[in-house]
Design an enzyme around this catalytic site. Structure first.
Site, mmCIF file in Angstrom:
data_model
loop_
_atom_site.group_PDB
_atom_site.id
_atom_site.type_symbol
_atom_site.label_atom_id
_atom_site.label_comp_id
_atom_site.label_asym_id
_atom_site.label_seq_id
_atom_site.Cartn_x
_atom_site.Cartn_y
_atom_site.Cartn_z
ATOM 1 N N TRP A 7 3.428 0.774 3.959
ATOM 2 C CA TRP A 7 2.617 -0.458 3.780
ATOM 3 C C TRP A 7 1.175 -0.241 3.964
ATOM 4 C CZ3 TRP A 7 5.179 -4.757 2.206
ATOM 5 C CH2 TRP A 7 6.401 -5.080 2.530
ATOM 6 N N ASP A 8 0.382 -0.685 3.095
ATOM 7 C CA ASP A 8 -1.208 -0.744 3.301
ATOM 8 C C ASP A 8 -1.216 -1.895 4.281
ATOM 9 O OD1 ASP A 8 -4.009 -0.534 2.850
ATOM 10 O OD2 ASP A 8 -3.743 -2.547 1.866
ATOM 11 N N ILE A 9 -2.409 -2.015 5.003
ATOM 12 C CA ILE A 9 -2.551 -3.223 5.888
ATOM 13 C C ILE A 9 -3.924 -4.051 5.531
ATOM 14 C CG2 ILE A 9 -3.504 -3.585 8.355
ATOM 15 C CD1 ILE A 9 -0.985 -2.016 8.341
ATOM 16 N N THR A 12 -3.098 -6.457 2.313
ATOM 17 C CA THR A 12 -1.993 -6.289 1.975
ATOM 18 C C THR A 12 -0.974 -7.068 2.945
ATOM 19 O OG1 THR A 12 -2.255 -4.313 0.668
ATOM 20 C CG2 THR A 12 0.054 -4.946 1.202
ATOM 21 N N ASP A 181 -2.555 -3.555 -2.207
ATOM 22 C CA ASP A 181 -3.274 -4.312 -3.175
ATOM 23 C C ASP A 181 -4.222 -3.476 -3.779
ATOM 24 O OD1 ASP A 181 -4.913 -3.761 -0.537
ATOM 25 O OD2 ASP A 181 -6.389 -5.198 -1.516
#
Length: 231
Positions: A7-9, A12, A181
Site C-alpha cells: 500500500w502506498d500511503i 492513497t 495513486d
C-alpha cells in the site's frame, strides 16, 4: 492468487492534500509568516510535486528536495525567511497531525488482515510517516512498513523493491499487488519490479501509455473484488 499487498500511503490510504494544507498553515503561524491562502498553497503544492518527481527520476537527493522546495517557494512568493531547516522539521511533524482516511480504508485494511500480508511502501520522510501510521492506527494492522529513507532507495527504483522482497521472502511476482495513486512512483515501481499494479485514480483518468496497469480503480474498496477474482 494475491498473497501480498503493498500500500502506498500519501494520496492513497491517506488524503495528503488536506494534511499538506494543514501543515503549511500551522508552520506559517508558528514562524510568524502570517496566513497562507489557498492560491499560495496551490503554488507550493506545484513546486513540491516538481521536486518529488525529480527525486523519483534520480535527479535530486531527499535532502535536496526537502530544502529546495521551500527555498524556491519562499523566494517565488517574495517571503524573506532563512530558517529552512527549522521550517521543514516543523512541517514534517505537522504532516503527521492531520490524518484523513480515503474510502473508509482503515476498515478495509483491518478486514484484510489475516487474509493477505499487507505492507506500507512510501517515499515520505520517516518522521512524518511514522507519526501518520501511529496516529491512524494503521501501524498495528500492517505486517511491515518500508520508508525510503530507511530502505536507502526511493520508489520507483528496483532497489527499493528488492529491499521489500528481501523482507517478505520468496514469493511469485503475480502474487504481489501494489496499490497507489502515483504513476511515476507506484505504478512505474511496480512495473520495474514485475508485480501486479493497481492504479488508484478517483478521477477515472485515461490509462497511461507506456505503463502496465493491471487494475484501474476509483475506490479502494474495489481491492476486495480484485482479491476475490485472484482466488
Amino acid at each position: 492468487m494475491i498473497q501480498v499487498i503493498l500500500w502506498d500511503i500519501d494520496g492513497t490510504l491517506l488524503d495528503f492534500g488536506l494534511a499538506e494544507k494543514a501543515a503549511i498553515r500551522a508552520c506559517f503561524i508558528r514562524f510568524g509568516l502570517g496566513e497562507c491562502p489557498d492560491d499560495m498553497l496551490a503554488r507550493y503544492s506545484s513546486i513540491n510535486q516538481k521536486y518529488w518527481n525529480a527525486l523519483e527520476r534520480g535527479e535530486l537527493t531527499k535532502p535536496q528536495v526537502l530544502s529546495g522546495r521551500f527555498q524556491e517557494f519562499f523566494q517565488s512568493e517574495g517571503i524573506e525567511f532563512s530558517d529552512i531547516e527549522g521550517f521543514n522539521h516543523a512541517y514534517q511533524i505537522q504532516l503527521g497531525e492531520t490524518v484523513v482516511f480515503r474510502d473508509h480504508v482503515y476498515e478495509l485494511v483491518r478486514d484484510l488482515k489475516g487474509q493477505v500480508r499487507q505492507y506500507a511502501v512510501t517515499n515520505g520522510t520517516a518522521v512524518a510517516q511514522q507519526r501518520k501510521l501511529d496516529k491512524s492506527g494503521l501501524i498495528r494492522l500492517f505486517d511491515g512498513v518500508f520508508i525510503s529513507e530507511q530502505v536507502g532507495a526511493e520508489k520507483p527504483s528496483p532497489d527499493f523493491f528488492r529491499a521489500v522482497f528481501n523482507h517478505v521472502g520468496p514469493i511469485a511476482p503475480e502474487e504481489v499487488l501494489i496499490v497507489g495513486d502515483s504513476l511515476t512512483s507506484d505504478i512505474q515501481g511496480g512495473n520495474n519490479a514485475g508485480i501486479l499494479c493497481c492504479w488508484y485514480d478517483p478521477e477515472d483518468r485515461p490509462l497511461p501509455q507506456g505503463l502496465t496497469v493491471h487494475y484501474h480503480i476509483q475506490d479502494l474498496n474495489q481491492v476486495r473484488e480484485i482479491l476475490t477474482l485472484s482466488l
